[in-house]
Design a protein around this motif. Structure first.
Motif, PDB file in Angstrom:
ATOM      1  N   LEU A 258       0.827  -1.199   0.000  1.00  0.00           N
ATOM      2  CA  LEU A 258       0.000   0.000   0.000  1.00  0.00           C
ATOM      3  C   LEU A 258       0.866   1.256   0.000  1.00  0.00           C
ATOM      4  O   LEU A 258       1.922   1.304   0.621  1.00  0.00           O
ATOM      5  CB  LEU A 258      -0.920   0.010   1.231  1.00  0.00           C
ATOM      6  CG  LEU A 258      -1.990  -1.079   1.292  1.00  0.00           C
ATOM      7  CD1 LEU A 258      -2.757  -0.991   2.597  1.00  0.00           C
ATOM      8  CD2 LEU A 258      -2.932  -0.990   0.111  1.00  0.00           C
ATOM      9  N   THR A 259       0.395   2.261  -0.697  1.00  0.00           N
ATOM     10  CA  THR A 259       1.108   3.530  -0.775  1.00  0.00           C
ATOM     11  C   THR A 259       0.359   4.592   0.019  1.00  0.00           C
ATOM     12  O   THR A 259      -0.783   4.386   0.450  1.00  0.00           O
ATOM     13  CB  THR A 259       1.225   3.989  -2.234  1.00  0.00           C
ATOM     14  OG1 THR A 259      -0.099   4.261  -2.747  1.00  0.00           O
ATOM     15  CG2 THR A 259       1.887   2.919  -3.092  1.00  0.00           C
ATOM     16  N   THR A 260       1.001   5.721   0.195  1.00  0.00           N
ATOM     17  CA  THR A 260       0.364   6.836   0.888  1.00  0.00           C
ATOM     18  C   THR A 260      -0.950   7.195   0.211  1.00  0.00           C
ATOM     19  O   THR A 260      -1.947   7.518   0.870  1.00  0.00           O
ATOM     20  CB  THR A 260       1.300   8.061   0.887  1.00  0.00           C
ATOM     21  OG1 THR A 260       2.512   7.723   1.556  1.00  0.00           O
ATOM     22  CG2 THR A 260       0.652   9.239   1.588  1.00  0.00           C
ATOM     23  N   GLU A 261      -0.975   7.114  -1.115  1.00  0.00           N
ATOM     24  CA  GLU A 261      -2.167   7.459  -1.875  1.00  0.00           C
ATOM     25  C   GLU A 261      -3.353   6.565  -1.500  1.00  0.00           C
ATOM     26  O   GLU A 261      -4.500   7.026  -1.443  1.00  0.00           O
ATOM     27  CB  GLU A 261      -1.878   7.342  -3.376  1.00  0.00           C
ATOM     28  CG  GLU A 261      -2.975   7.890  -4.271  1.00  0.00           C
ATOM     29  CD  GLU A 261      -3.195   9.388  -4.096  1.00  0.00           C
ATOM     30  OE1 GLU A 261      -4.333   9.837  -4.316  1.00  0.00           O
ATOM     31  OE2 GLU A 261      -2.226  10.094  -3.716  1.00  0.00           O
ATOM     32  N   ASP A 262      -3.079   5.278  -1.240  1.00  0.00           N
ATOM     33  CA  ASP A 262      -4.157   4.361  -0.857  1.00  0.00           C
ATOM     34  C   ASP A 262      -4.836   4.819   0.429  1.00  0.00           C
ATOM     35  O   ASP A 262      -6.064   4.759   0.564  1.00  0.00           O
ATOM     36  CB  ASP A 262      -3.610   2.941  -0.675  1.00  0.00           C
ATOM     37  CG  ASP A 262      -3.178   2.315  -1.992  1.00  0.00           C
ATOM     38  OD1 ASP A 262      -3.959   2.352  -2.949  1.00  0.00           O
ATOM     39  OD2 ASP A 262      -2.041   1.804  -2.050  1.00  0.00           O
ATOM     40  N   PHE A 263      -4.035   5.269   1.388  1.00  0.00           N
ATOM     41  CA  PHE A 263      -4.584   5.717   2.665  1.00  0.00           C
ATOM     42  C   PHE A 263      -5.307   7.054   2.514  1.00  0.00           C
ATOM     43  O   PHE A 263      -6.347   7.284   3.138  1.00  0.00           O
ATOM     44  CB  PHE A 263      -3.467   5.847   3.699  1.00  0.00           C
ATOM     45  CG  PHE A 263      -2.898   4.533   4.148  1.00  0.00           C
ATOM     46  CD1 PHE A 263      -3.523   3.789   5.129  1.00  0.00           C
ATOM     47  CD2 PHE A 263      -1.726   4.035   3.587  1.00  0.00           C
ATOM     48  CE1 PHE A 263      -3.005   2.578   5.545  1.00  0.00           C
ATOM     49  CE2 PHE A 263      -1.195   2.825   3.990  1.00  0.00           C
ATOM     50  CZ  PHE A 263      -1.838   2.089   4.963  1.00  0.00           C
ATOM     51  N   ILE A 264      -4.754   7.933   1.684  1.00  0.00           N
ATOM     52  CA  ILE A 264      -5.378   9.237   1.461  1.00  0.00           C
ATOM     53  C   ILE A 264      -6.757   9.060   0.828  1.00  0.00           C
ATOM     54  O   ILE A 264      -7.722   9.732   1.208  1.00  0.00           O
ATOM     55  CB  ILE A 264      -4.486  10.116   0.561  1.00  0.00           C
ATOM     56  CG1 ILE A 264      -3.189  10.455   1.308  1.00  0.00           C
ATOM     57  CG2 ILE A 264      -5.208  11.398   0.171  1.00  0.00           C
ATOM     58  CD1 ILE A 264      -2.163  11.157   0.444  1.00  0.00           C
ATOM     59  N   LYS A 265      -6.868   8.132  -0.130  1.00  0.00           N
ATOM     60  CA  LYS A 265      -8.151   7.873  -0.780  1.00  0.00           C
ATOM     61  C   LYS A 265      -9.190   7.380   0.218  1.00  0.00           C
ATOM     62  O   LYS A 265     -10.393   7.508  -0.007  1.00  0.00           O
ATOM     63  CB  LYS A 265      -7.976   6.826  -1.883  1.00  0.00           C
ATOM     64  CG  LYS A 265      -7.252   7.339  -3.118  1.00  0.00           C
ATOM     65  CD  LYS A 265      -7.083   6.223  -4.135  1.00  0.00           C
ATOM     66  CE  LYS A 265      -6.358   6.719  -5.379  1.00  0.00           C
ATOM     67  NZ  LYS A 265      -6.127   5.612  -6.354  1.00  0.00           N
ATOM     68  N   ASN A 266      -8.709   6.819   1.318  1.00  0.00           N
ATOM     69  CA  ASN A 266      -9.630   6.288   2.329  1.00  0.00           C
ATOM     70  C   ASN A 266      -9.757   7.200   3.544  1.00  0.00           C
ATOM     71  O   ASN A 266     -10.140   6.753   4.624  1.00  0.00           O
ATOM     72  CB  ASN A 266      -9.177   4.892   2.759  1.00  0.00           C
ATOM     73  CG  ASN A 266      -9.553   3.838   1.740  1.00  0.00           C
ATOM     74  OD1 ASN A 266     -10.620   3.240   1.808  1.00  0.00           O
ATOM     75  ND2 ASN A 266      -8.683   3.616   0.767  1.00  0.00           N
ATOM     76  N   GLY A 267      -9.415   8.483   3.372  1.00  0.00           N
ATOM     77  CA  GLY A 267      -9.746   9.462   4.404  1.00  0.00           C
ATOM     78  C   GLY A 267      -8.641   9.920   5.323  1.00  0.00           C
ATOM     79  O   GLY A 267      -8.883  10.734   6.220  1.00  0.00           O
ATOM     80  N   MET A 268      -7.414   9.431   5.154  1.00  0.00           N
ATOM     81  CA  MET A 268      -6.316   9.887   6.008  1.00  0.00           C
ATOM     82  C   MET A 268      -5.658  11.109   5.387  1.00  0.00           C
ATOM     83  O   MET A 268      -5.509  11.199   4.167  1.00  0.00           O
ATOM     84  CB  MET A 268      -5.270   8.781   6.183  1.00  0.00           C
ATOM     85  CG  MET A 268      -5.779   7.545   6.885  1.00  0.00           C
ATOM     86  SD  MET A 268      -6.391   7.852   8.569  1.00  0.00           S
ATOM     87  CE  MET A 268      -4.883   8.321   9.408  1.00  0.00           C
ATOM     88  N   ILE A 269      -5.269  12.071   6.230  1.00  0.00           N
ATOM     89  CA  ILE A 269      -4.574  13.240   5.694  1.00  0.00           C
ATOM     90  C   ILE A 269      -3.139  12.834   5.345  1.00  0.00           C
ATOM     91  O   ILE A 269      -2.512  12.048   6.063  1.00  0.00           O
ATOM     92  CB  ILE A 269      -4.596  14.422   6.682  1.00  0.00           C
ATOM     93  CG1 ILE A 269      -3.874  14.072   7.996  1.00  0.00           C
ATOM     94  CG2 ILE A 269      -6.019  14.863   6.969  1.00  0.00           C
ATOM     95  CD1 ILE A 269      -3.730  15.269   8.937  1.00  0.00           C
ATOM     96  N   PRO A 270      -2.601  13.316   4.243  1.00  0.00           N
ATOM     97  CA  PRO A 270      -1.287  12.862   3.766  1.00  0.00           C
ATOM     98  C   PRO A 270      -0.150  13.115   4.749  1.00  0.00           C
ATOM     99  O   PRO A 270       0.775  12.304   4.855  1.00  0.00           O
ATOM    100  CB  PRO A 270      -1.091  13.650   2.470  1.00  0.00           C
ATOM    101  CG  PRO A 270      -2.044  14.796   2.535  1.00  0.00           C
ATOM    102  CD  PRO A 270      -3.206  14.298   3.333  1.00  0.00           C
ATOM    103  N   GLU A 271      -0.222  14.228   5.482  1.00  0.00           N
ATOM    104  CA  GLU A 271       0.868  14.549   6.411  1.00  0.00           C
ATOM    105  C   GLU A 271       0.984  13.521   7.528  1.00  0.00           C
ATOM    106  O   GLU A 271       2.090  13.146   7.929  1.00  0.00           O
ATOM    107  CB  GLU A 271       0.656  15.949   7.020  1.00  0.00           C
ATOM    108  CG  GLU A 271       0.681  17.083   6.022  1.00  0.00           C
ATOM    109  CD  GLU A 271      -0.675  17.316   5.362  1.00  0.00           C
ATOM    110  OE1 GLU A 271      -0.780  18.265   4.561  1.00  0.00           O
ATOM    111  OE2 GLU A 271      -1.629  16.561   5.661  1.00  0.00           O
ATOM    112  N   LEU A 272      -0.164  13.038   8.018  1.00  0.00           N
ATOM    113  CA  LEU A 272      -0.142  12.083   9.122  1.00  0.00           C
ATOM    114  C   LEU A 272       0.316  10.702   8.657  1.00  0.00           C
ATOM    115  O   LEU A 272       1.197  10.098   9.259  1.00  0.00           O
ATOM    116  CB  LEU A 272      -1.519  11.979   9.775  1.00  0.00           C
ATOM    117  CG  LEU A 272      -1.630  10.991  10.954  1.00  0.00           C
ATOM    118  CD1 LEU A 272      -0.665  11.365  12.067  1.00  0.00           C
ATOM    119  CD2 LEU A 272      -3.060  10.940  11.488  1.00  0.00           C
TER     120      LEU A 272
END
Length: 336
Positions: free
Chosen positions: A234-248
Motif C-alpha cells: 500500500l502507498t500513501t495514496e491508498d490511505f489518502i483515498k480512504n480518508g487519512m490526511i497525507p501529512e499524518l
C-alpha cells in the motif's frame, strides 16, 4: 571519531553491544552488569515469540528498533521507530507491545484513537496521550519520552461513525500530527508544565484498515494477469483515498502487515503454557483430576477458531465454553 560516529558504525548486535545498551539504560557500569540483564535484551525476540505466534517480521522490526535505540544507533532527531501495523483483530498487534513492556520495562501507552478529540471539542484532548505516559512513569519525563505510544484504531479516523463527525475526525488527525511530528510538545501534568520531546518515542499506528480495497495493479494487455495488492504494498495514496490526511500517514514510513493466524498457529497457541486449556488443566489437577487432551480435540478447537475469524481472542471463549460445565461440577461436588 566522535562517540556518535562510533555508535553509527557499530550495527552488529552482540553480547558486548547488549552490555553497553543495558549499561546506558540502567546507569550501571558494564562490568557490574549481571548476565540476566544482558540476556534479557539479547533474547528479546525469542521471549516475545512465546506469546505472539506467526508474526516473525513484526517482531524483528520492533526488537531491532528497541536495540538500536538503546545502543543509540539511530538519528537522534527522529523517533525510535514509526510503524503502521495492519491486520485483523486477534493476531497480536497490541500483545507484542504488552509483552515488550513486561520484558524490558519500557513505558507503553495504548490509546484508542476514537476516544480523543481535537482542541475545542468535548472529550479527551490528544495531549492526554503524553500525559498518560507521564502517569505510567510517575512524572519521570526522561523515561516517558523514551516510551512507546500506540495509537490504536487509527483507521477509524478515516471512517464516518456515530461518535465523531467527519470534520472532527480530520481535526483529530491534524492534532495527532503535532504529536507524531518530531519536536517539542508542551503539556500540563499535575499543575506543572512539561516540555515533552516526542522525537524520542516509538510511535505505532494500528488498525485493521478493512475498508481499503486491495485492488490489483493496472494490467496492460489481455494475457497479463496481476496479483492482488498486499497490505505491505500500500502507498500513501491508498490511505489518502480512504480518508487519512497525507501529512499524518506520511509519518509512518514502515508498514507492517500482521499475518492472519492459520491452523498451525492456532495449535501452537493452544499447546503453549499460556492458553486457557493449560489453565483449566492445572485447575483440574488441583482437584485431583487428570485432564487428557487429545490431538483430535486440539485440532477441533483450532478449526473452530479459524471459522470464527477473530484470531487468538476466540480461543479462550471456545475452550472455556467446552470446559466450564465440567469445571463447575468439580468445584461444586468434590466427590465427582
Amino acid at each position: 571519531a566522535s562517540q556518535k560516529e562510533d555508535a553509527l558504525i557499530q550495527e552488529t548486535v552482540n553480547e558486548e553491544l547488549i552490555a553497553k545498551i543495558v549499561s546506558r539504560w540502567t546507569g550501571v557500569e558494564v562490568t557490574r552488569l549481571v548476565a540476566s540483564e544482558r540476556d534479557k535484551l539479547l533474547n528479546l525476540k525469542e521471549e516475545l515469540e512465546k506469546r505472539v505466534v506467526g508474526q516473525n517480521e513484526a517482531l524483528e522490526l520492533v526488537t531491532d528498533a528497541i536495540l538500536r535505540s538503546k545502543a543509540q544507533i539511530q538519528d537522534e532527531n527522529h523517533p525510535i521507530g514509526s510503524f503502521m501495523f495492519l491486520g485483523p483483530t486477534g493476531v497480536g498487534k497490541t500483545e507484542i507491545f504488552r509483552q515488550l513492556t513486561k520484558n524490558v520495562n519500557i513505558p507503553c501507552y495504548i490509546a484508542n484513537a476514537t476516544e480523543y478529540t481535537a482542541s475545542g471539542y468535548v472529550g479527551r484532548d490528544v495531549s492526554e496521550m503524553l500525559k498518560s505516559l507521564l502517569d505510567i512513569t510517575n512524572g519521570d519525563l526522561e523515561k516517558a519520552e523514551k516510551g512507546i505510544l500506540i495509537i490504536d484504531e487509527l483507521d477509524k479516523l478515516s471512517e464516518t461513525n456515530k461518535t465523531q463527525s467527519q470534520v472532527n475526525q480530520k481535526d483529530v488527525q491534524e492534532a495527532l500530527l503535532k504529536i507524531v511530528e518530531d519536536g517539542k510538545y508542551d503539556i500540563m501534568w499535575h499543575s506543572r508544565k512539561y516540555t515533552f520531546d516526542t522525537s524520542k518515542l516509538m510511535i505505532v499506528g494500528m488498525g485493521s484498515w478493512s475498508r481499503i480495497e486491495l485492488i490489483p495493479d493496472k494490467v496492460v494487455g489481455f494475457e497479463q494477469k496481476s496479483k492482488p495488492k498486499q497490505y505491505k504494498d500500500l502507498t500513501t495514496e491508498d490511505f489518502i483515498k480512504n480518508g487519512m490526511i497525507p501529512e499524518l500517514i506520511g509519518r509512518f514510513p514502515v508498514i507492517v502487515q500482521m499475518n492472519e493466524l492459520n491452523h498451525d498457529s492456532y495449535i501452537r497457541i493452544i499447546k503453549s503454557g499460556n492458553s486457557a486449556l493449560q489453565t483449566n488443566q492445572k485447575f483440574l489437577q488441583k482437584q485431583g483430576i487428570e485432564l487428557t487432551i487429545t490431538e483430535e480435540a486440539i485440532n477441533e478447537i483450532a478449526s473452530s477458531a479459524e471459522k470464527k475469524g477473530f484470531g487468538a481472542r476466540s480461543l479462550d471463549s471456545i475452550i472455556e465454553a467446552a470446559l466450564s460445565y465440567a469445571s463447575f461440577e468439580i468445584a461444586s461436588n468434590p466427590e465427582v
